[in-house]
Design a protein around this motif. Structure first.
Motif: not given
Length: 700
Positions: A316-338
């Motif tokens: 089971l995957v209990t947690e994985t990326d929704a939007q960006a995951i991490g501190m304010p200085w590492v905001n990198r949400p996915g490209f369309d399709g990812q």
């Protein structure tokens, strides 16, 4: 108990209690209705709020979750209910300060984060058991609850508390019997460390002995496994037969041994976080540093295979990326399709559930920028829409994609002992001077990445999971057939039994590929006396007794060099007559030694690699070792991955993904039907993949 569901469980962690005035808020109905529209079938609740469940010592507030469970059940959304033992309420910390974990002897951890508690302490156990029983008794019979998650990402700390250390001493006494045996096995004559009594054993704070360090790490992991197993046993007193019990694993925690901690659980659950955007692109960047999030597409595949490895079964995957995951200085949400690509990637490697962290993006706390499915505004946006598209695809695929068994061409042995040894006494440096505490990860990752780039699919196998029948010889032929290429890279701590098995495996027809730092130490973490690779040198047709760290990469030449380099380490390999040299270093000094050799051994072969291969060299090695791994499925664009799995009905599924903004076209080597659209394709026809596109195909 656990059985694969009839449909991939799809959802998110959901904390209605984090919303303002949640008890009277209309937001609950809105959230659950949005989940239904997105194809959600599961939520995870309750594991982070002990102080909400029990605001004061002995005063329980249990009814607040009832509307969430009732609303979920009305909409056919399953619930995984958590026990809140990883986040201790302030009143407990204030009343019983002695339960604080110690980062060093006598030095307590500060409060204000999480997992600061010594979970072996009787005072903590008393209160933990009380809240576990209260929650389980209240909600185990609720029809929405399909399973329990005990604790959360355990093993975050190494505890130096007095009671922990005394139990460590007791465990050594039971293992070794007397101090003279321990003196001999650990070599305590060195630096005058011989013990005259068990009371002489020093605390781990200033320890510099590798044998002690490995025993300490093993003991700490056992405390974690015991704690999680203890919780699971309590929950099972209340759980219905069909409800599963698990915990969610963060695989880099220092005090967790994933194959051990899952033995007393019904199913593995893990949290594969990954860097998005360009980090998922193919062709890949030259090098990516790994951290608690994986970096590079190959590393996300390895993370998925690591979760399978815990029980060699679906997970089971209990947690994985929704939007960006991490501190304010590492905001990198996915490209369309990812999001769709990553979701199908995890399913293709055996995931039966995908849950995002989490539904709402928090407005407060340390994880304010751990973005959820909904943004801070709470209004559905691009992330929600794409995740909903994935939900629709999973619904269309139905039971065909649950309980999948991922295919594999290459098996990678995994050694927790070697990982711990390399963390405490790394063989690699990060900049020529500083120790690389992730040395084991980097050695193993170098080989996994090469196999991935060569189109080969991997499977990780813990050294303790090698079947007893295979080790005895009775089931060896079947093991070789299922695992035709076996990689043992960085297996620094290895028993005589394991090394004997590796020789028998090769002689029975397997291809054994040895990487650097394998077989150097025995089970006590002592350097072996034999020529290296210990006990394997004669069968491998090569030996060494000299080695060197590298400050610069060494170019390679030879039929399997691939235009690549040896990096970070060199074993001075000395091949005997009849051993094939696959690659050799180019340079004034190191050219005297080959970088890789190979020799027939019985019906099989042993290949020895004496360096940490760069991606080009590693890919060339696996193209040589597994020449037809992808069977023509990836085409020639260099941006497409093609993995496969066997469904429960015996059919073969193919997962194609284009990790690029540039479209790709693939000529199909056989007839298939698209699992989502039901469109049929004949052999030789073309399938077009758009930017960051994914297709799931069923072979005719």
């Amino acid at each position: 108990m656990y059985t694969s569901p009839d449909r991939i469980r799809f959802g998110a962690a959901y904390y209605h209690e984090y919303q303002p005035e949640y008890q009277d808020s209309p937001r609950l109905k809105e959230d659950l209705d949005l989940m239904v529209e997105a194809g959600f079938t599961v939520i995870r609740v309750g594991e982070s709020v002990w102080s909400t469940w029990e605001p004061e010592d002995g005063r329980f507030e249990l009814d607040w979750l009832q509307p969430v469970l009732d609303g979920a059940h009305e909409r056919a959304i399953d619930v995984v209910l958590g026990t809140p033992t990883y986040a201790v309420p302030p009143w407990l910390a204030r009343t019983y300060p002695e339960i604080a974990g110690e980062v060093a002897t006598g030095r307590r951890m500060g409060w204000g984060a999480r997992q600061e508690v010594d979970y072996t302490h009787p005072a903590f156990r008393f209160h933990a058991e009380r809240i576990i029983r209260a929650i389980a008794a209240r909600y185990a019979d609720h029809p929405a609850v399909v399973g329990f998650q005990v604790d959360n990402e355990p093993g975050m700390q190494l505890f130096h508390n007095h009671g922990v250390f005394q139990r460590f001493v007791d465990s050594l006494r039971h293992t070794y019997g007397d101090v003279e045996t321990l003196n001999r096995e650990w070599g305590l004559v060195y630096w005058s460390h011989r013990l005259s009594t068990w009371a002489d054993l020093w605390t781990p704070d200033g320890n510099a002995q590798p044998q002690y360090a490995l025993a300490w790490r093993r003991f700490q992991a056992q405390q974690t496994s015991d704690f999680i197993g203890w919780q699971a046993d309590i929950v099972r007193e209340y759980a219905r037969e069909e409800q599963f019990v698990t915990t969610c694993i963060a695989y880099d925690r220092p005090a967790v041994e994933d194959d051990a901690v899952t033995r007393r659980l019904d199913v593995t659950a893990g949290n594969p976080y990954y860097t998005m955007q360009e980090a998922l692109a193919l062709p890949a960047a030259r090098q990516e540093q790994q951290s608690w999030t994986t970096n590079g597409l190959w590393a996300l595949y390895e993370s998925a295979d690591r979760m399978w490895s815990s029980k060699q079964s679906n997970y089971l995957v209990t947690e994985t990326d929704a939007q960006a995951i991490g501190m304010p200085w590492v905001n990198r949400p996915g490209f369309d399709g990812q999001w769709k690509q990553a979701g199908w990637l995890l399913v293709s490697r055996g995931a039966d559930m995908i849950e995002y962290w989490h539904w709402h993006t928090l407005h407060f706390g340390a994880e304010t920028y751990w973005g959820g499915v909904l943004p801070h505004s709470g209004t559905p946006g691009r992330v929600y829409r794409e995740i909903a598209e994935l939900g629709a695809q999973l619904k269309a695929a139905g039971s065909l994609v649950t309980g999948l068994r991922p295919d594999h061409d290459v098996t990678f042995l995994y050694s927790q002992d070697s990982k711990w040894s390399q963390q405490d006494f790394p063989q690699l440096s990060s900049d020529g001077e500083a120790p690389d505490r992730s040395a084991y990860k980097h050695i193993q990752g170098a080989f996994y990445r090469g196999a991935f780039q060569a189109g080969a699919q991997g499977r990780l196998l813990h050294v303790g999971q090698v079947p007893a029948q295979a080790k005895s010889g009775e089931g060896l032929e079947a093991f070789v057939a299922e695992n035709p290429v076996l990689v043992a890279a960085g297996i620094y701590v290895a028993s005589d039994e394991l090394l004997g098995f590796l020789i028998r495996y090769a002689r029975a027809g397997g291809h054994l590929l040895l990487g650097p730092r394998t077989a150097y130490a025995d089970q006590e973490n002592r350097a072996r006396r034999e020529r290296q690779p210990a006990l394997l040198a004669e069968a491998a047709g090569v030996w060494y007794d000299e080695f060197s760290n590298l400050l610069t990469d060494l170019p390679l030449e030879g039929e399997v060099a691939g235009g690549g380099h040896g990096t970070r380490w060199v074993d001075g390999l000395q091949p005997v007559e009849g051993t094939q040299v696959l690659a050799r270093y180019v340079g004034q000094h190191f050219s005297r030694w080959p970088a890789a050799t190979s020799r027939a051994a019985g019906q099989g072969r042993i290949t020895v690699v004496g360096t940490v291969p760069d991606p080009e060299f590693s890919e060339a090695l696996f193209r040589w070792a597994v020449p037809a791994a992808d069977g023509g499925w990836r085409g020639t664009s260099g941006t497409v991955t093609a993995t496969s799995a066997t469904a429960r009905d015996g059919s073969r599924l193919r997962f194609l993904s284009n990790w690029s903004f540039a479209p790709a076209t693939l000529t199909l080597p056989c007839g298939v039907r698209d699992v989502i659209s039901s469109q049929a394709y004949a052999a030789g026809s073309e399938v077009r993949l758009g930017p960051w596109d994914v297709r799931v195909l069923r072979e005719d």
